[in-house]
Design an enzyme around this catalytic site. Structure first.
Site: not given
Ligand code: HCA
Ligand code: CU
Length: 392
Positions: A16, A135, A198, A292
């Site tokens: 991919e 698979r 995706h 913070h």
């Protein structure tokens, strides 16, 4: 008693990932990436089909021969030509894919569900007979009517596959939909279930986590999430998500290798690590606003859900900006061996803010200012024209 592995990672960076517009890996890069993925600890490495190009076939055989700990798989269409090419590479596993949605049935391969099952029954038995792990993935599973999806899943399980894949091919599923669909398939079959999500709707990591929670055993990722269009679930994103909910689920991976792995793929794909990448984004552990930094300096967990040191990273306390607070200034001074307290600290903080309103001070200028305020407790700031566009 050893605990069962909660999920296995199927890394698709070399399949991919190569479908990402910017990625075209050379053979030596593919081998280097496969080794790095194996060292990180992914359980399965998925490679491009050997019928894609001569180098794809050569590289699949070369990676299969590396003797990696990870299982090496090739991703192929569900046809005998591809299956024999896969077997010729000597890989451990074959990942079959076939579109099951009406959209892909009509516009991709032109077969109905009966035709899909006929193709599967031609291809699966010889692969199993050759000793391969098999698979079968339903491409576009989330736009496939549920009845048809279950029919395919049960039929291919009956043919003996080790795992069924469900792909959110267009990245449009929501976590709820993923949970429901994976849970339904989980009830219908006994074999392992893989999810491939995706990121078109920015839910790839959330969907992958939802799939795992609903019963998926194998989760597809790529390094940095690269893939077709804007990609799939990122390895780093999934590691972050898992650490926040089930740290024990990722303790078997070599997490400190993630920054190098992301950097390796970024360089190979010709991109930078995105600013908002989980864990390895350049500022993933940078704290800026005074509120913070005050709390983080007291206890990092106040604004951190992930400990950067688990990944070999360090937190940063930024002081060269107008939002700076005195706790951060005192901390920076201390780290430079400068003692800055009380009125002098207040004044140094005010000067830094006033200066940063006009131009971001460099680390060197910050140090000079802090020293000056420490040495001359009544000084009202320093002037300089030094500019640094990155607060530090
Ligand atoms: C593709 C589509 C695919 C396949 C996923 C899978 C998808 O072949 O490029 O094999 O499970 O997203 O559906 O990547
Ligand atoms: Cu995909």
């Amino acid at each position: 008693m050893t605990r069962p592995i909660p999920f296995q990672l199927v890394d698709c960076t070399l399949r991919e990932g190569e479908q990402f517009a910017g990625a075209s890996f050379r053979s030596e890069q593919r081998l280097q990436i496969a080794r790095a993925l194996d060292a990180f600890g992914v359980e399965v490495i998925e490679l491009t089909s050997p019928v894609a190009s001569p180098a794809a076939a050569r590289d699949a055989a070369a990676i299969a021969a590396l003797g990696l700990r990870a299982q090496v798989a090739v991703h192929i269409r569900c046809c005998t030509e591809d299956a024999f090419a896969a077997l010729a590479c000597g890989v451990d596993a074959v990942h079959l894919v076939m579109g099951t949605s009406p959209e892909l049935r009509q516009h991709s391969h032109g077969r109905d569900i009966g035709g899909i099952l006929a193709a599967a029954s031609d291809v699966i038995p010889p692969l199993l007979a050759a000793g391969c792990r098999v698979r079968f993935s339903c491409e576009d599973a989330f736009r496939t009517p549920m009845r048809e999806l279950l029919r395919v899943a049960q039929a291919v399980e009956g043919m003996g596959v080790h795992r069924i894949g469900l792909a959110d091919t267009v990245g449009a599923a929501t976590p709820d939909e993923v949970s429901q669909r994976i849970a339904s398939v989980r009830q219908a079959v006994e074999c392992a279930i893989e999810f491939h999500g995706h990121n078109d709707g920015d839910c790839a990591v959330a969907n992958t986590w939802a799939a795992y929670r609903a019963g998926a055993t194998h989760l597809d990722v790529t390094v940095l999430g690269i893939g077709e269009r804007n990609g799939i679930c990122a390895l780093g994103g999934l590691m972050a998500r898992a650490l926040q909910s089930e740290p024990e689920a990722v303790s078997r991976y070599q997490l400190t290798q993630l920054p190098d792995l992301d950097a390796l793929i970024a360089a190979a794909a010709g991109i930078s690590i995105p600013f908002n990448a989980c864990i390895t984004g350049p500022h993933a552990f940078a704290h800026k606003a005074g509120l913070h930094t005050k709390a983080v300096l007291s206890n990092p967990a106040s604004y951190e859900s992930i400990d950067p040191s688990l990944f070999g990273r360090q937190r940063e306390i930024l002081v060269g900006h107008a939002l700076v607070g005195r706790h951060a200034v005192r901390d920076r001074a201390r780290s430079l061996g400068i003692k800055l307290e009380g009125e002098a600290l207040q004044r140094a903080t005010r000067s830094l803010k006033a200066l940063a309103d006009h131009a971001l001070p460099t680390p060197l200028l910050i140090e000079q200012m802090l020293r000056q305020h420490a040495e001359q407790p009544s000084a009202e700031g320093v002037q300089s024209t030094t500019i640094n566009h990155l607060p530090s």
